[in-house]
Scaffold this active site. Structure first.
Site, short mmCIF file in Angstrom:
data_model
loop_
_atom_site.label_atom_id
_atom_site.label_comp_id
_atom_site.label_asym_id
_atom_site.label_seq_id
_atom_site.Cartn_x
_atom_site.Cartn_y
_atom_site.Cartn_z
N LEU A 97 0.92 -1.34 -0.34
CA LEU A 97 -0.19 -0.23 0.33
C LEU A 97 0.62 1.45 0.23
CD1 LEU A 97 -2.78 -0.92 2.35
CD2 LEU A 97 -2.93 -0.71 0.46
N ASP A 98 0.13 2.25 -0.74
CA ASP A 98 1.53 3.18 -0.26
C ASP A 98 1.02 4.40 0.31
OD1 ASP A 98 -0.72 4.74 -1.44
OD2 ASP A 98 -0.58 5.14 -3.74
N VAL A 99 1.78 5.70 0.67
CA VAL A 99 1.80 6.12 2.02
C VAL A 99 0.16 6.73 2.24
CG1 VAL A 99 2.72 8.35 2.89
CG2 VAL A 99 4.30 7.46 1.62
#
EC number: 5.4.99.-
Length: 323
Positions: A97-99
């Site tokens: 998952l990205d930030v």
């Protein structure tokens, strides 16, 4: 303790990644908490060594000394001499998952890292809730990006949005069949589509197995997306493209993963639960289900099985709950 505590850490588990945190930070935090828990366990009894110690002769009034065989603990394994028993753990990360995104993040310890490869090979679907905002466009498709354009959205209705979503799902389902190497006109392709068991045989672009609107209150709307081979940025771009199809603009406010394969929100440990005992319990609880579901899905990919468990079926084959 050592080996028994570590033995219960072999497998897969899920955590809930909050928005604003990098997945790498999550992994490092979990590793730190596990090491702290392992090293805090009561150490096993030290080995006993025989030493000849000099002492007075018992029963003698004279001050004579003699050597006496005595069993003493070995200090070579004492934690103050050797240091922490566990210094690092190899923790694998599943679909990342990205930030900005939040939700279910699957992690693996020990031999569980090989199970991550099996999860990839099974091409399991993932569920997301994606929140959109009508009437604006930005350079990165996010609400906090640089504003490019503002538009009106009074003409957008729930019915019109549903039609656009149905078109998107239909086009992606055709692509899904194409990447599964099935003949579009064959009975097998039809039966697998009805059962919801079509899977791409190799890596592919993002494929949407299902998409629907959960909530519509202009300018905001909430989508549920079931997909595979996606990135969170592609889901944000999808919101932008939906806005264009609606003859307006839209930005993404939130991307939240609610299921990754056979791990859902109920399985994901909150940040307050990232400790040794909670993770051990989560791994042990998930282990039978992980083995069972991977066996079914990998058999399906090999063509030996014709039905996928309910965790990965598109919504078309589920009983629809009222919205």
């Amino acid at each position: 303790m050592g080996s028994s505590g570590l033995a219960r850490l072999q497998g897969l588990f899920a955590v809930y990644k909050p928005p604003g945190l990098k997945w790498l930070h999550v992994r490092e935090t979990v590793e730190l908490q596990l090491l702290k828990g392992l090293n805090a366990q009561q150490p096993s009894a030290p080995e006993q060594h025989v030493r000849f110690l000099l002492g007075p002769v018992e029963g003698s009034e004279e001050k004579k000394l003699t050597l006496t065989a005595t069993s003493v603990p070995s200090l070579t394994t004492h934690r103050l001499v050797r240091g922490p028993a566990f210094r690092n753990l190899k923790i694998g990360v599943g679909h990342r998952l990205d930030v900005q995104a939040s939700g279910v993040l699957v992690l693996a310890v020990g031999h569980g890292r090989s199970l991550l490869t099996d999860m990839y090979d099974a091409h399991l679907t993932k569920d997301y809730t994606v929140r959109g905002l009508l009437g604006k466009a930005t350079d990165n498709f996010c609400e906090d990006g640089q504003l490019i354009e503002k538009t009106t959205y009074d003409h957008v209705t729930r019915e019109r949005l549903d039609r656009i979503l149905a078109m998107i799902q239909g086009s992606h389902q055709k692509a899904l069949v194409m990447y599964s190497n099935l003949d579009l006109k064959s009975q097998e392709a039809y039966e697998r589509a009805v059962q919801g068991v079509i899977r791409p045989m190799n890596k592919s672009p993002m494929l949407i197995a299902g998409i629907r609107c959960l909530h519509f209150a202009p300018p905001e709307f909430l989508l549920e997306v079931q997909c595979m081979h996606e990135t969170q940025q592609q889901l944000r771009r999808l919101v932008h493209e939906i806005g264009l199809e609606l003859k307006t603009t839209a930005v993404c406010m939130q991307v939240r993963r609610t299921r990754d394969g056979f791990f859902g929100l109920d399985d994901a440990l909150l940040r307050t639960q990232w400790d040794l005992h909670s993770i051990q319990d989560a791994i042990q609880t998930a282990a039978p289900r992980v083995a069972r579901e991977l066996r079914k899905n990998l058999s399906l990919m090999s063509g030996h099985q014709q039905q996928l468990p309910s965790a990965g079926q598109p919504w078309a084959s589920r009983v629809q709950a009222p919205l």
